[in-house]
Enzyme design. Sequence first.
Site, PDB file in Angstrom:
ATOM      1  N   THR A  98       0.726  -1.273   0.185  1.00  0.00           N
ATOM      2  CA  THR A  98       0.106  -0.086  -0.089  1.00  0.00           C
ATOM      3  C   THR A  98       0.986   1.269  -0.153  1.00  0.00           C
ATOM      4  OG1 THR A  98      -1.503  -1.038   1.250  1.00  0.00           O
ATOM      5  CG2 THR A  98      -1.643   1.144   1.119  1.00  0.00           C
ATOM      6  N   GLY A 152      -9.814  -4.170   1.212  1.00  0.00           N
ATOM      7  CA  GLY A 152      -9.492  -3.544   2.553  1.00  0.00           C
ATOM      8  C   GLY A 152      -9.894  -2.375   2.604  1.00  0.00           C
ATOM      9  N   GLY A 165      -6.261  -4.446   6.829  1.00  0.00           N
ATOM     10  CA  GLY A 165      -7.326  -3.386   6.564  1.00  0.00           C
ATOM     11  C   GLY A 165      -8.559  -3.659   7.387  1.00  0.00           C
TER      12      GLY A 165
END
Lengths: 173, 135
Positions: free
Chosen positions: B1, B31, B55
């Site tokens: 991410t 997520g 997440g």
Amino acid sequence: MQKIAIAVHGGAGTILRSAMSPEKERHYLNALESAVKVGHHILASGRTALEAVIKTVQYLEDEPIFNAGKGSVFTHEGHHEMDAAVMCGQTLTAGAVAGVRQVRNPILLADEVRMQSEHVLLSGAGAEEFGRERGLIFEPDSYFYDEYRYQQWLEAQRTDTVTLDHTEDRKFG
Amino acid sequence: TVGAVAVDVSGNLAAATSTGGMTNKKYNRIGDSPIIGAGTYAANHTCAVSCTGHGEYFMRAVVAYDVACLMEYKGVNLQQACDYVVKDKLVKQGGEGGLIAVDQAANIILSFNSEGMYRASRLNNESIYSRIYKD
């Protein structure tokens, strides 16, 4: 006088020091610093925070060492499913996409949702269709292939686990 | 991410997050990153937040909006809000990860409860700060 500021992240987790060589660490830090420079240049030019975060994330999506865009990990089926979101504090407008495939820069698609639709979150094939209508760039699966990610996926398949990026010693079955 | 937060010369805030998800995920799992208020949030006068980590925990805790709410409703500063959400609330729930945040006064917070977080920032024309592990 109003100050400008930008911050970036490239993921979190149980990042093992034992697996991090000085060269690898410098590579990660260089990528993060380059991303900051992209955003800071925009802010220093008097342009908006919104443009700064979009261009910065786009830069990070193009950097294969991070799990986003070109560096996305493999799903169980061997694909790449990406999510992205952007929000502007001034207007409180927001756009997001989830589970999209082959979009080169999901953050640009999220911004198209923010600007060009009456919706906030589009997903899957519908989001991709919207992206094609808006003229976004799509890439073949080969663009997203990375040998390290592929080996991660094989190991996860072998052990039937789902793993967070950067978390090599903890798995969620 | 990956993610970014910023405040511009007019004092406006923005946040963006993008992710490739989790390795070997099934069932079109999604997520927190694309969920406004969970993984990504920008308010008008409080803060902009981008999250990274496991997440499901960030969604249940509505982390990004929670930081903004603490500032708006309880009057705490950005540091206090981020520390409470990431290092207290999330930890108690078992959520691993972190966030980056900036407020209108250009205070930058890079907060995480994991071993590390790839992170960097720059305030005005100061030098760039970049780290992976805890200081």
